[in-house]
Design an enzyme around this catalytic site. Structure first.
Site, PDB file in Angstrom:
ATOM      1  N   GLY B  53       0.748  -1.292   0.023  1.00 55.49           N
ATOM      2  CA  GLY B  53      -0.126  -0.067  -0.030  1.00 55.49           C
ATOM      3  C   GLY B  53       0.886   1.209   0.023  1.00 55.49           C
ATOM      4  O   GLY B  53       1.987   1.078   0.560  1.00 55.49           O
ATOM      5  N   SER B  54       0.266   2.316  -0.481  1.00 56.75           N
ATOM      6  CA  SER B  54       1.248   3.633  -0.386  1.00 56.75           C
ATOM      7  C   SER B  54       0.847   4.200   0.726  1.00 56.75           C
ATOM      8  O   SER B  54       0.018   3.590   1.623  1.00 56.75           O
ATOM      9  CB  SER B  54       0.502   4.692  -1.666  1.00 56.75           C
ATOM     10  N   GLY B  55       1.650   5.325   1.184  1.00 58.55           N
ATOM     11  CA  GLY B  55       1.498   5.733   2.310  1.00 58.55           C
ATOM     12  C   GLY B  55       2.727   5.619   3.268  1.00 58.55           C
ATOM     13  O   GLY B  55       2.718   6.415   4.483  1.00 58.55           O
ATOM     14  N   HIS B  56       3.620   4.931   2.862  1.00 59.63           N
ATOM     15  CA  HIS B  56       4.866   4.692   3.734  1.00 59.63           C
ATOM     16  C   HIS B  56       5.996   5.066   3.020  1.00 59.63           C
ATOM     17  O   HIS B  56       7.144   4.609   3.319  1.00 59.63           O
ATOM     18  CB  HIS B  56       4.829   2.965   3.878  1.00 59.63           C
ATOM     19  N   LYS B 104       5.634  -7.659   2.860  1.00 56.75           N
ATOM     20  CA  LYS B 104       5.383  -7.374   4.031  1.00 56.75           C
ATOM     21  C   LYS B 104       4.077  -8.217   4.582  1.00 56.75           C
ATOM     22  O   LYS B 104       3.120  -8.459   3.893  1.00 56.75           O
ATOM     23  CB  LYS B 104       5.124  -6.115   4.449  1.00 56.75           C
ATOM     24  N   HIS B 218      -0.475   1.174   9.642  1.00 54.76           N
ATOM     25  CA  HIS B 218      -1.498   1.696   9.242  1.00 54.76           C
ATOM     26  C   HIS B 218      -2.417   2.088  10.385  1.00 54.76           C
ATOM     27  O   HIS B 218      -3.670   2.182  10.088  1.00 54.76           O
ATOM     28  CB  HIS B 218      -2.125   0.473   8.517  1.00 54.76           C
TER      29      HIS B 218
END
Lengths: 331, 331
Positions: B53-56, B104, B218
């Site tokens: 997922g993006s956001g990291h 992950k 998250h």
């Protein structure tokens, strides 16, 4: 106030411990609060120091290392270091070829660096000084006569650091520094205020639905506030004042899209995409860039754009190897 | 919600534009949302992909480049990429020597990477997979059977990237990856929640005077909440669960003190100073470290600690040159 600190009184001392532990290429003088290269520069090469209030990390301590600074003086948060700190740094790093002081244009910094330069001269160390005043947002400011010194400082430290490493003499290094300062322009904005640890509350009030355009790196007032806008509109308000202040066409440009401390990288990349599209429309050619947190304002959310109008020589010096905690390539 | 975005619907597409514009060493496939090296790896060398997922950010797209990943798949915010994205990345980067998938441990990621590996096998590409599950905070979690995969992923990508660059074959690269995964442990904490753009409000409520120990990347619940504590006490709560889970004495250790996205660097350095003091007390020798934002959680404030129990070979691979937007030295 939510911060990863032990006590507002010990923030700088504690952070310096972490810097000393994490970067084996520097050593920290905890009494004077100066960060030095662990391995001093070779004799006969010009040394370069900078410094300023803390809270802007990685600037300046994170830029000490081969290809950049020889030492950096850490003041209290948003407070100039003292002349004594600057004098200690100056006399320690001098190899006999003189020392360049890189000063951001704030009244306290300018005054203290001037005093330190006089004291260094008395001690037999030749000092040259460059004052960076690149922020196009406001003419005079809360802590400034003239423009504030912000992002161009980072790019300047990299470029003159490379020239000093190559063996340029003090006059040449100082002239180069002035050239970068003359050709650098910045503009910033904030989504939120920052909180100085000793104050314990936000420096200014910014409503949940407003942003501030033209903010300074200490939370000084900018040009105006407006309702929260989209990234494209914010990018226009960063790019336009810079381009109207200096012609950036017809030369290779170095760009920095900088985060203010609490801005996630995904947003900085997104902003860079908006900025580069506007620059291309305006006929500006960005040859080198960096996107990230380089000159911050504690936990402020927001960003700033810096452009330096370069030439082939500045690009060559930009590309030269650098090895610091905050900026590193080629080594 | 205050963010530098145009619209919650376009965050990933817009951020990818900025990544493509800022890093000339990568190219972006906007349809598949895959970031590739601009210059593919030499034929006969194992390729490595990751994604999530993006956001990291900078993980994973910021780790594409020489010495690290060959490609990274960007999902929506906090949402696994699809098997189609992973398949496109896998078949594109394969040079004939096979492809390592770095995954992950989240249910969606594991499932989708499994499916992609099967599809790749059908297409004649040999795939090996490593699943990273290094978060000691909780056993099972909101999106996880078993431990969550967090910071060790970054260190693993660097180390196996170096081995692949040197020409290690797929079995050796996969075994090395498993070794790093087996020897990595992490623990995180949050001062604030994060806000997913499409949700428009904080993922969880955390009172102004409380912090959460053991947070996931998250915003998944951690171990417990407590009143805001000093940095020393927080460091103890990160270090102790890691050291009680694996013996880190008697070996060189690689440490990462990571910011969650909205944590200023001055606080990360301060925390590193606390962490290193505790590790030294415990007889743990940190040989390499990094302090900064490497695996973030949008605009969450907080930090995480990752330790990898290394050996001389892992240290050698750690030191090998790397050139990515997020991690760079020697090149």
């Amino acid at each position: 106030m939510k911060k990863l600190i032990n006590s507002p009184d010990n923030v700088i001392a504690d952070a310096l411990k972490g810097i000393a532990a994490s970067d084996k290429d520097v050593r920290v003088d905890f009494n004077n609060r100066v960060i030095y290269r662990a391995t001093p520069k070779e004799a006969g090469k010009v040394a370069i120091i900078s410094g300023g209030g803390s809270g802007h990390e990685p600037m300046h301590g994170g830029f000490v290392g081969v290809g950049m600074l020889d030492a950096a003086c850490a003041g209290e948060v948003f407070t100039s270091p003292t002349p004594d700190q600057m004098l200690a740094a100056t006399t320690t790093v001098d190899t006999g070829a003189g020392v360049l002081h890189i000063v951001k244009n704030y009244t306290g910094d300018v005054m203290n660096f001037e005093m330190a330069a006089e004291m260094a001269a008395d001690a037999g160390v030749e000092v040259a000084t460059v004052v960076v005043a690149d922020d196009v947002a406001v003419q005079d400011s809360l802590y400034t006569a003239g423009r504030r010194g912000v992002g161009a400082t980072v790019l300047l430290e990299k470029i003159v650091g490379a020239a000093a490493e190559e063996g340029a003499d003090l006059a040449a290094v100082a002239a180069l520094a002035q050239k970068v300062a003359d050709n650098g322009r910045s503009m910033g904005m904030a989504l939120t205020s920052c909180t100085v640890p000793s104050a314990g509350k936000p420096t200014f009030d910014l409503p949940d639905n407003e942003i501030e355009i033209g903010i300074g790196i200490h939370g000084e007032p900018g040009r105006h506030r407006e309702p929260i806008a989209d990234a494209h509109s914010i990018a226009e308000q960063l790019v336009a004042p810079i381009l109207s202040d200096l012609d950036f066409t017809g030369a290779p440009v170095i760009a920095m899209l900088n985060g203010m401390g609490a801005t996630p990288l995904i947003e900085l990349y997104l902003m860079y995409g908006e900025v580069i599209a506007l620059l291309e429309e305006a006929g500006v050619t960005v040859e080198r860039n960096m996107v990230g947190n380089y000159i911050t304002s504690l936990d402020m959310a927001g960003c700033s754009l810096t452009l330096v109008r370069a030439d082939d020589e500045l690009i060559r010096l930009w590309d030269a190897p650098v090895r610091t905690a905050g900026l590193r390539w080629g080594l």
